[in-house]
Design a protein around this motif. Structure first.
Motif, PDB file in Angstrom:
ATOM      1  N   GLN A 290      -5.175  -0.241  -4.625  1.00 40.03           N
ATOM      2  CA  GLN A 290      -6.483  -0.819  -4.963  1.00 40.03           C
ATOM      3  C   GLN A 290      -7.282  -1.108  -3.699  1.00 40.03           C
ATOM      4  OE1 GLN A 290      -7.106  -0.582  -7.946  1.00 40.03           O
ATOM      5  NE2 GLN A 290      -5.191  -0.797  -9.083  1.00 40.03           N
ATOM      6  N   ARG A 293      -8.717   2.207  -2.506  1.00 37.40           N
ATOM      7  CA  ARG A 293      -9.757   2.710  -3.418  1.00 37.40           C
ATOM      8  C   ARG A 293     -11.079   1.972  -3.198  1.00 37.40           C
ATOM      9  NH1 ARG A 293      -7.165   2.519  -8.670  1.00 37.40           N
ATOM     10  NH2 ARG A 293      -6.380   4.607  -8.198  1.00 37.40           N
ATOM     11  N   MET A 294     -11.030   0.650  -3.128  1.00 38.48           N
ATOM     12  CA  MET A 294     -12.256  -0.117  -2.926  1.00 38.48           C
ATOM     13  C   MET A 294     -12.854   0.139  -1.550  1.00 38.48           C
ATOM     14  SD  MET A 294     -14.627  -2.127  -3.816  1.00 38.48           S
ATOM     15  CE  MET A 294     -14.089  -2.558  -5.473  1.00 38.48           C
ATOM     16  N   LEU A 297     -14.677   3.410  -1.575  1.00 38.85           N
ATOM     17  CA  LEU A 297     -15.919   3.292  -2.336  1.00 38.85           C
ATOM     18  C   LEU A 297     -16.990   2.603  -1.505  1.00 38.85           C
ATOM     19  CD1 LEU A 297     -17.634   3.350  -4.944  1.00 38.85           C
ATOM     20  CD2 LEU A 297     -16.543   1.193  -5.586  1.00 38.85           C
ATOM     21  N   SER A 428      -9.096   8.703  -7.011  1.00 36.59           N
ATOM     22  CA  SER A 428      -9.220   8.877  -8.464  1.00 36.59           C
ATOM     23  C   SER A 428      -9.345   7.516  -9.133  1.00 36.59           C
ATOM     24  CB  SER A 428      -7.994   9.620  -9.011  1.00 36.59           C
ATOM     25  OG  SER A 428      -6.808   8.871  -8.790  1.00 36.59           O
ATOM     26  N   TRP A 430     -11.898   5.844 -10.305  1.00 33.69           N
ATOM     27  CA  TRP A 430     -12.951   4.975  -9.792  1.00 33.69           C
ATOM     28  C   TRP A 430     -13.825   4.398 -10.898  1.00 33.69           C
ATOM     29  CZ3 TRP A 430     -15.506   6.502  -4.535  1.00 33.69           C
ATOM     30  CH2 TRP A 430     -14.512   6.598  -3.557  1.00 33.69           C
ATOM     31  N   ILE A 434     -15.392   0.607 -10.882  1.00 37.79           N
ATOM     32  CA  ILE A 434     -16.817   0.352 -10.682  1.00 37.79           C
ATOM     33  C   ILE A 434     -17.367  -0.491 -11.828  1.00 37.79           C
ATOM     34  CG2 ILE A 434     -19.083   1.435 -10.536  1.00 37.79           C
ATOM     35  CD1 ILE A 434     -17.734   3.802  -9.146  1.00 37.79           C
TER      36      ILE A 434
END
Length: 658
Positions: A290, A293-294, A297, A428, A430, A434
């Motif tokens: 996590q 991923r953040m 982004l 992946s 996402w 979001i």
């Protein structure tokens, strides 16, 4: 102390089904988006099962056969603030995770300590520090005022086991006022706790609640002030250069807050849910996923933000009348572009360590980073002679240093158990993330904009007023970093007591928090009003700017009391599960009361900067009045019933999958 929920994994598909059930019961019964994210991540294990068992064999994943999670009936007393955006301008709670809290080992230790304190205060456990009959008078007087003990209740007799009241043959008849019986076991403590709660015998005192709130809030106050010191130091440094530069920093900071820092902080608050649900379900490797991923982004979002900042000069020049100020602000923003990757990484990294209960990690990192930031400002601005751009370079240096220091802390001290290396899965899944993050971003952005628009308005009055606005914002934001952490401590304490069905104790804690908020507000009021002519010269040597600030500070001084009460009351509303009331009240007061009054008094009445802050003071008075009225009318017993219903729902899930 807790009910075990054994989970035995055979394949990734089985692990997905069983863990999804566990997660929904333990934390995400009211957070379906977060549940969906974890379910998807676990489903991808089927494509990479070999890597999973490699990680398992190398100790990166817990032994799930031995995993035990506390059931709702254990009523844990834990303190874990979530959804907090801080570091620039005014700290804000974007959103709070719904459902039962995810509990780790640190939480269990803290929970047991809190329970023991309440049991000792109510004479259900023997005292931690027995008193002697030969105590000096001054110590007895001190105990009489500050003792956390509640008056003796005759109904507690049945709760005391024979082991806790038995006097041994060799016990002196004269000596200690409180004899030291054998300490009860953990299971005995839990039995006494459950019995006392069921009989409604547990009470608390203002001394205990004051001590607890101070303990919960002190580290948060230090952390918040250290993080905001990066901004304070920059304003201090630039103020010594000149009025134009001070106004430019204010304008650039406003632009950075609205277009970058607020969105980044708001989006990253969703990790308080995602990282916690991954950690609490036993899938520690997903906490690092996590994080990645953040971070990716946020870095992608920095591309359009950086482009906007690069061409900020003509945009700002078309908005404010002072072209030179806009030009300097554009230069400042161009330099700040280099620090945005560090901002994004640190915001994600804070949530990574906090999900593991390592709140002190951020404090340690900020303590080092804030000290080096002071040195960087001196070195770049004065030693290297870079002047205005040197102040921006110091900010960039600190922004990139903080995530690096946090990485070193995790690598060499603690936190690596949740890092499983870089993974292609971070690119992946996402969409749900979001969707979960957007509400937090909107809330943070809305509250930031309500205050930052004052800077844009102040720029219309000239460079002196814009420079003065920079000083006033810095001062009021600094003082707000005291009552706001106190409100977080009050929120978590109230929520814990409500969850433990101790409504009377929760009311006592709320009263103590409100009194503490009043005292903090009065302290800040006295400080700003008595030093109104001294504070401006800490930031600038310009007499005109200092005069404007000294005229605005009395309004800001009165604002301190309303600001503090609004923060505390909002925290209490979060504690009883009514955070929505506080959020809507804030937005209503800011946009429909404060800003219209600010613009009316600032332009129509010609009060200029004083008028802008007068409107904010009125808005905060409305916020505090509405929230305090709601708290006075609130049904605290109903809040306990709602918390009990949530715990019963979670318990049903646990029973179903045993």
């Amino acid at each position: 102390m807790s009910q075990a929920l054994p989970i035995k994994f055979k394949t990734c598909h089985d692990r997905l089904i069983e863990t999804s059930a566990l997660v929904s019961s333990s934390y995400l019964s009211s957070s379906p988006i977060a549940h969906e994210i974890l379910a998807r991540d676990l489903a991808e294990c089927s494509d990479d099962e070999q890597d999973y068992y490699h990680d398992y064999n190398h100790g990166l994943i817990n032994d799930f056969d031995a995993l035990e999670l506390p059931g709702p009936s254990s009523n844990p007393l834990i303190s874990r603030p979530s959804g907090v955006a801080y570091g620039t301008l005014r700290p804000i709670v974007a959103a709070e995770a719904a459902g039962s809290p995810v509990i780790n080992a640190n939480d269990l230790v803290q929970s047991r300590t809190a329970k023991q304190s309440l049991l000792r205060d109510n004479h259900i456990l023997p005292p931690k520090h027995p008193r002697s009959l030969n105590e000096p008078i001054w110590k007895k007087a001190y105990r009489g005022v500050f003792s956390t003990k509640v008056p003796q209740n005759e109904d507690i007799g049945p709760l005391l086991s024979a082991a806790s009241t038995k006097v041994l043959e060799n016990t002196p008849l004269l000596g200690d006022l409180y004899l030291r019986p054998p300490s009860p076991t953990e299971s005995e403590e839990l039995n006494r706790w459950d019995a006392a709660v069921a009989a409604n015998l547990l009470k608390t005192t203002w001394q205990r609640e004051a001590q607890t709130l101070a303990q919960y809030s002190r580290s948060l106050i230090v952390t918040f002030l250290l993080h905001y010191s990066v901004t304070i130091t920059s304003v201090f440094t630039v103020g010594r250069i000149g009025r134009l530069e001070l106004g430019a920093v204010s304008l650039a900071t406003m632009t950075a807050n609205i277009t970058c820092y607020a969105p980044v902080q708001g989006l990253s608050t969703c990790l308080d849910t995602l990282c916690a649900q991954a950690y609490g379900s036993g899938h520690k490797q997903l906490v690092g996923l996590q994080l990645q991923r953040m971070t990716y982004l946020l870095w992608m979002l920095l591309v359009p933000i950086g482009t906007l900042w690069w061409f900020a000069e003509p945009i700002l020049g078309s908005i404010i009348p002072e072209h030179d100020t806009a030009a300097l602000a554009g230069i400042y923003l161009r330099v700040l572009i280099l620090g945005t990757p560090g901002v994004a990484a640190f915001e994600s990294g804070k949530r990574f360590v906090q999900a593991q209960g390592l709140f002190h990690a951020t404090t340690v990192v900020l303590l080092i980073g804030a000290s080096l930031n002071v040195f960087a400002n001196w070195f770049f601005v004065w030693k290297m002679g870079w002047g205005f751009t040197g102040a921006a370079s110091a900010v960039v240096f600190t922004q990139n240093l903080l995530p690096f220091l946090l990485f070193l802390y995790v690598w060499f001290i603690e936190g690596m158990e949740c890092w499983n290396g870089l993974s292609r899965r971070a690119f992946s899944n996402w969409g749900p993330m979001i969707k979960l993050a957007l509400p937090g971003m909107i809330m943070v952005e809305a509250q930031y904009f309500a205050f930052e628009v004052l800077t844009l308005a102040a720029s219309q009055f000239g460079s002196a007023h814009l420079a003065a606005q920079s000083v006033v914002v810095t001062v009021t934001s600094t003082t707000f970093n005291i009552p706001f952490p106190l409100s977080i401590a009050a929120s978590t304490r109230i929520a814990n007591l409500i969850g433990a069905k101790l409504s009377d104790a929760a009311r006592t804690s709320a009263k103590v928090a409100l009194v503490a908020g009043c005292l903090v507000g009065l302290f800040n009021l006295t400080l700003l009003s008595s030093l109104r002519y001294k504070i401006p010269y800490l930031f600038t040597k310009d007499d005109e700017v200092a005069a404007i600030v000294s005229h605005v500070l009395p309004i800001c001084a009165v604002l301190q009391l309303f600001d503090s009460l609004a923060a505390i009351s909002h925290g209490l509303l979060r504690g009883i599960g009514r955070q929505g009331i506080g959020g809507f009240t804030n937005l209503f007061s800011y946009y429909l009361v404060a800003l219209p009054i600010s613009f009316s008094t600032g332009w129509c009445l010609g009060w200029k900067l004083e008028g802008l802050w007068f409107g904010i003071a009125v808005g905060l008075a409305v916020v505090s009045s509405v929230e305090l009225w709601y708290l006075h009318q609130a049904d605290w017993e109903h809040a306990v019933q709602e918390a009990e219903m949530r715990m019963q729902s979670d318990e049903a899930y646990h029973s179903e999958f045993k």
